[in-house]
Design a protein around this motif. Sequence first.
Motif, PDB file in Angstrom:
ATOM      1  N   ASN A 252      70.951  73.084  47.111  1.00 21.30           N
ATOM      2  CA  ASN A 252      70.692  72.111  46.049  1.00 21.30           C
ATOM      3  C   ASN A 252      71.895  71.188  45.915  1.00 21.30           C
ATOM      4  O   ASN A 252      72.590  71.182  44.899  1.00 21.30           O
ATOM      5  N   GLN A 254      74.210  68.494  44.926  1.00 18.22           N
ATOM      6  CA  GLN A 254      74.270  67.457  43.902  1.00 18.22           C
ATOM      7  C   GLN A 254      75.545  66.623  44.012  1.00 18.22           C
ATOM      8  O   GLN A 254      75.555  65.450  43.645  1.00 18.22           O
ATOM      9  N   SER A 282      72.790  59.808  51.295  1.00 15.39           N
ATOM     10  CA  SER A 282      72.425  60.081  49.897  1.00 15.39           C
ATOM     11  C   SER A 282      71.369  59.123  49.372  1.00 15.39           C
ATOM     12  O   SER A 282      70.668  59.426  48.401  1.00 15.39           O
ATOM     13  N   LEU A 283      71.230  57.956  50.011  1.00 11.38           N
ATOM     14  CA  LEU A 283      70.292  56.927  49.547  1.00 11.38           C
ATOM     15  C   LEU A 283      68.965  56.930  50.293  1.00 11.38           C
ATOM     16  O   LEU A 283      68.039  56.229  49.905  1.00 11.38           O
ATOM     17  N   GLU A 284      68.886  57.730  51.361  1.00 13.04           N
ATOM     18  CA  GLU A 284      67.661  57.733  52.166  1.00 13.04           C
ATOM     19  C   GLU A 284      66.466  58.215  51.345  1.00 13.04           C
ATOM     20  O   GLU A 284      66.478  59.285  50.750  1.00 13.04           O
ATOM     21  N   GLN A 286      65.403  57.192  48.555  1.00 17.53           N
ATOM     22  CA  GLN A 286      65.639  57.205  47.120  1.00 17.53           C
ATOM     23  C   GLN A 286      65.382  55.840  46.506  1.00 17.53           C
ATOM     24  O   GLN A 286      65.564  54.807  47.172  1.00 17.53           O
ATOM     25  N   GLN A 290      69.827  55.086  42.932  1.00 15.65           N
ATOM     26  CA  GLN A 290      69.700  56.471  42.494  1.00 15.65           C
ATOM     27  C   GLN A 290      69.949  57.422  43.662  1.00 15.65           C
ATOM     28  O   GLN A 290      69.009  57.954  44.261  1.00 15.65           O
ATOM     29  N   PRO A 291      71.181  57.637  44.038  1.00 10.68           N
ATOM     30  CA  PRO A 291      71.494  58.518  45.165  1.00 10.68           C
ATOM     31  C   PRO A 291      70.981  59.938  44.930  1.00 10.68           C
ATOM     32  O   PRO A 291      70.946  60.423  43.797  1.00 10.68           O
ATOM     33  N   ARG A 292      70.609  60.612  46.012  1.00 13.97           N
ATOM     34  CA  ARG A 292      70.130  61.997  45.936  1.00 13.97           C
ATOM     35  C   ARG A 292      71.266  62.928  45.543  1.00 13.97           C
ATOM     36  O   ARG A 292      71.052  63.950  44.879  1.00 13.97           O
ATOM     37  N   PHE A 293      72.484  62.602  45.973  1.00 12.18           N
ATOM     38  CA  PHE A 293      73.657  63.378  45.585  1.00 12.18           C
ATOM     39  C   PHE A 293      74.839  62.422  45.497  1.00 12.18           C
ATOM     40  O   PHE A 293      74.831  61.341  46.077  1.00 12.18           O
ATOM     41  N   GLU A 294      75.833  62.811  44.736  1.00 13.47           N
ATOM     42  CA  GLU A 294      77.032  61.990  44.561  1.00 13.47           C
ATOM     43  C   GLU A 294      78.008  62.286  45.694  1.00 13.47           C
ATOM     44  O   GLU A 294      78.221  63.441  46.062  1.00 13.47           O
TER      45      GLU A 294
END
Length: 344
Positions: A252, A254, A282-284, A286, A290-294
């Motif tokens: 998971n 984040q 992270s942007l794929e 999305q 709103q990135p999937r993770f930082e």
Amino acid sequence: MPFPFEVGFDAIRSNPDAHIDAVFASLDSDFLVMPRGAGFIDFATFEGGYEALKRGTASFRAVTPERIEPIVFERPISLIVLRCILGLTPSEWAYEATRLTGIDVSQGAARSIDREIRLQPGVALSRNGGVTEARIDALIRTACHILRSGAPDTPPDTLHRFDKADTRAGLTSLQSLADLGVPYSMLLYERLLGRPFAGHRDSVSELVGNIVENAVEDILSRARVSFRRTGRADKIEGFDQTPDFIVPNEFNPQVVIEAKLTEDDGTARDKVTRVQHLGALSLEGQPAGQPRFEVVACIAGRGFGVRREDMKKLLLATRGKVFTLRNLKHLVGHTRVAEFRSRG
């Protein structure tokens, strides 16, 4: 000027140069200071091995296996002194020994012998007729052969590794330097060719490289954050390039953290590219913004302070989440890591 992680992403995009300056100002470089690490040999210990070798060979006038073997087994550090006279790495010496004697001295075995001696330079080696004794014997016989032979003739456009002050003319060169010393200019010249402390820098490179990773781990642990610190060979599903840290875990993700140190601007560019790749990942798939993770970068070393364009790329890829050792204490409070901090 506030640090980039203290302002919004829009402020970074509108005025990246000011925030590049802020990161540059907080970068530190300790490239002149190295950890000693396990197995470090101080000069007094090394000199003791040298003097034992010199006395036992009559100031290098009787360089024979019969003379050297008892010295090595009684005072093992003298084997490392012998290797330094040759100017070879343990692996190179092993290769030459295998080729010359026919005894299988693997590179791993030679490195292991070298390291064991470094860890306990004053502990006598066991003479039990085993494979290690045979390998040490092969190394010593090879050293004696090389030192007697000197440097062979080579074409003008090549340089032989034994064409150095103490081995060029075989034992004559070695005896001369042992008796008279070496001119300072020759010391400087060979330092030019070999770089001062190069061998030690190589041996502790992983310790140096872990400075930032260890600092990040300490910050996360003290905040009681759940995280996974990955290893060099770890493969994480969904990441073709494994980040150094994943919060809270790889199932998971984040927050992903890249912890990098470099004193070289070329290497810094490669590390920036790694972070950019994580930012793109992270942007794929999305929604915009709103990135999937930082993505967080924790950096150190003068290499990152050379190219402004590279630092701009780093700031954009992390949306300003770039930390240095000087401000790493703010890592938890100014990233999504704060969501996973345990209180109380």
